[in-house]
Design an enzyme around this catalytic site. Sequence first.
Site, PDB file in Angstrom:
ATOM      1  N   ARG A  91       5.206   0.477  -0.622  1.00 56.02           N
ATOM      2  CA  ARG A  91       4.012   0.756  -1.433  1.00 56.02           C
ATOM      3  C   ARG A  91       3.185   1.868  -0.793  1.00 56.02           C
ATOM      4  NH1 ARG A  91      -0.796  -3.514  -3.335  1.00 56.02           N
ATOM      5  NH2 ARG A  91      -2.230  -1.931  -4.131  1.00 56.02           N
ATOM      6  N   ASN A 146       6.063  -6.012 -10.633  1.00 54.56           N
ATOM      7  CA  ASN A 146       5.623  -4.691 -11.056  1.00 54.56           C
ATOM      8  C   ASN A 146       6.706  -3.652 -10.820  1.00 54.56           C
ATOM      9  OD1 ASN A 146       3.058  -4.604 -12.205  1.00 54.56           O
ATOM     10  ND2 ASN A 146       2.052  -4.948 -10.224  1.00 54.56           N
ATOM     11  N   CYS A 168       0.723  -9.730 -16.763  1.00 58.53           N
ATOM     12  CA  CYS A 168      -0.086  -9.000 -15.783  1.00 58.53           C
ATOM     13  C   CYS A 168      -1.452  -9.660 -15.755  1.00 58.53           C
ATOM     14  CB  CYS A 168      -0.211  -7.547 -16.222  1.00 58.53           C
ATOM     15  SG  CYS A 168      -1.526  -6.642 -15.388  1.00 58.53           S
ATOM     16  N   ASP A 169      -2.028  -9.732 -14.572  1.00 58.75           N
ATOM     17  CA  ASP A 169      -3.325 -10.399 -14.469  1.00 58.75           C
ATOM     18  C   ASP A 169      -4.506  -9.442 -14.571  1.00 58.75           C
ATOM     19  OD1 ASP A 169      -2.830  -9.133 -12.063  1.00 58.75           O
ATOM     20  OD2 ASP A 169      -3.974 -10.596 -10.919  1.00 58.75           O
ATOM     21  N   HIS A 198      -1.027  -1.864 -17.870  1.00 58.43           N
ATOM     22  CA  HIS A 198      -1.863  -0.963 -17.078  1.00 58.43           C
ATOM     23  C   HIS A 198      -2.194   0.308 -17.846  1.00 58.43           C
ATOM     24  CE1 HIS A 198      -0.759  -2.876 -12.895  1.00 58.43           C
ATOM     25  NE2 HIS A 198      -1.185  -3.764 -13.776  1.00 58.43           N
ATOM     26  N   TYR A 264      -7.073   0.635 -15.053  1.00 58.60           N
ATOM     27  CA  TYR A 264      -5.995   1.556 -14.668  1.00 58.60           C
ATOM     28  C   TYR A 264      -6.036   2.877 -15.435  1.00 58.60           C
ATOM     29  CZ  TYR A 264      -3.778  -1.848 -11.615  1.00 58.60           C
ATOM     30  OH  TYR A 264      -3.521  -2.703 -10.583  1.00 58.60           O
ATOM     31  N   ARG A 284      -4.672   2.034  -0.518  1.00 61.87           N
ATOM     32  CA  ARG A 284      -4.802   0.605  -0.827  1.00 61.87           C
ATOM     33  C   ARG A 284      -3.754  -0.219  -0.065  1.00 61.87           C
ATOM     34  NH1 ARG A 284      -7.806  -3.634  -1.508  1.00 61.87           N
ATOM     35  NH2 ARG A 284      -6.781  -5.248  -2.724  1.00 61.87           N
TER      36      ARG A 284
HETATM   37  C1  G6P Z   1      -3.808  -6.280 -10.282  1.00 60.55           C
HETATM   38  C2  G6P Z   1      -2.665  -5.823 -11.124  1.00 60.55           C
HETATM   39  C3  G6P Z   1      -1.376  -6.002 -10.398  1.00 60.55           C
HETATM   40  C4  G6P Z   1      -1.438  -5.283  -9.083  1.00 60.55           C
HETATM   41  C5  G6P Z   1      -2.605  -5.776  -8.279  1.00 60.55           C
HETATM   42  C6  G6P Z   1      -2.752  -4.987  -7.009  1.00 60.55           C
HETATM   43  O1  G6P Z   1      -3.736  -7.639 -10.071  1.00 60.55           O
HETATM   44  O2  G6P Z   1      -2.575  -6.479 -12.348  1.00 60.55           O
HETATM   45  O3  G6P Z   1      -0.351  -5.483 -11.196  1.00 60.55           O
HETATM   46  O4  G6P Z   1      -0.262  -5.452  -8.352  1.00 60.55           O
HETATM   47  O5  G6P Z   1      -3.767  -5.634  -9.033  1.00 60.55           O
HETATM   48  O6  G6P Z   1      -3.748  -5.564  -6.253  1.00 60.55           O
HETATM   49  P1  G6P Z   1      -3.888  -5.267  -4.715  1.00 60.55           P
HETATM   50  O7  G6P Z   1      -5.037  -6.131  -4.323  1.00 60.55           O
HETATM   51  O8  G6P Z   1      -2.580  -5.624  -4.092  1.00 60.55           O
HETATM   52  O9  G6P Z   1      -4.179  -3.811  -4.608  1.00 60.55           O
HETATM   53 MN    MN Z   2      -0.626  -5.843 -13.296  1.00 66.17          MN
END
Ligand code: G6P
Ligand code: MN
Length: 440
Positions: A91, A146, A168-169, A198, A264, A284
Amino acid sequence: TFILTIAGGGSTYTPGIVKSLLMRKDQFKLEELRMYDIDAERQNKVAVIVKEVVKEMDPSLKLVLTTDPEEAFKDADFVFAQMRVGKYKMRELDEKIPLKYDVVGQETCGPGGMAYGLRTIFPMIELIDFVEKYAKKTCWIVNYSNPASIVAEAIRRLRPNSRIMNICDMPVGVMRNMAAILGVAREELTVDYFGLNHFGWFTKVYVNGEDKLPVLREHARVHGLLTEDMSKVDVQHSDPSWIKTYKNIKYLVDMFPEYIPNPYMQYYLLSDHIVANTNKERTRANEVMEGREKRLFDAVDQYLATGEMNKDAFYVGVHGLFIVDVAISLAFDLRKRFLVIVENKGAIKNLPDDAMVEIPAYITSNGPEPVRVGEIPTFYKGLIEQQLAAEKLLVDAALENSYEKALMAFTMNKTVKSAFQAKQILDDLIEANKEYWPEL
Ligand code: G6P
Ligand code: MN
């Protein structure tokens, strides 16, 4: 009672999901919970915390840890999938490589997201095949893996009949914030929404039959999608970078007259601003590795050394609750309305039938029954078509081992300014992803 397997058991999200499951145990009774991962060492660490959660909340529950697909999926009723191919190390590269060229560096959006997509498509298909082979015929996979849009498109093409709900949350996370802004419970909100994963917009936000979108827009054009004390609303999303993300939405709400965009959208529509305000050395991924991941593993070490468990070391919030809510609606045919990723099939009238779109659907035991969205305005349609084309080209690239299609996908993505830039980033990402990508 159900057998449920978490695929990606070594995820930092697993303890939160388990806690969410056990909070709902009276409604959704598990006889066996399994954690499956290809990285035994990581999964064993996470399991130290999971075992504590189980001991406290449901001591009779059988917990199995495995790296063997047969043991993991045999007779399973539900699989929660949350794989992260290449983990946070990859990532980090997804985020940093595009930034070298002044392009947005983001886990799921832009070139980074496409790189992640090329890593994930085939492992996800493999997982579906394991489930098909070993699990009950009625088994549902509820999938967080993802980049959800790209993964969903690949599954649509390669395994069209699989029983999988791609979710997706983010929308439900935004709804949590909206509810806090309005001073109501999240469950009181009913929303209309359209787009891709997104990549979408809230068009109505009903509370008791009244559309609160105008009130929320008024708030959001000044404060973004934030309330004063976000730490009370959600711990995870009160990290500085998430606060910034929710705040930036104010620019888009202020400039455009209707709707509220998914956070997003800023990566596509404000990409110059985002790049200018990003630390290219510390993205991030670094924050997550030094934050969420470190907190969890420190808590494991501390527990092993002292027997004391730090209960704040893992995150419980909408992420865990949402996947459990979707599973319960599938299990008991509750027909609850959630935003999920489904094949369009005319739901959004002026987009292709075979687009994987994110829209409201009623979740039944036979799967989602999407609502009819109708026609969407030209601005949104144009943006979505471009993004959709990029996603489809990327899946083509993976299936046809085509460098040209990958280059087209990168060039098509709105975060990328020129074909030269697309090519440089793609070539760097090929190098970085040698272990993971299909040959292009
Ligand atoms: C949200 C998105 C996810 C993503 C995550 C990343 O929950 O829906 O798709 O992976 O954010 O969060 P983070 O805290 O890991 O940056
Ligand atoms: Mn997501």
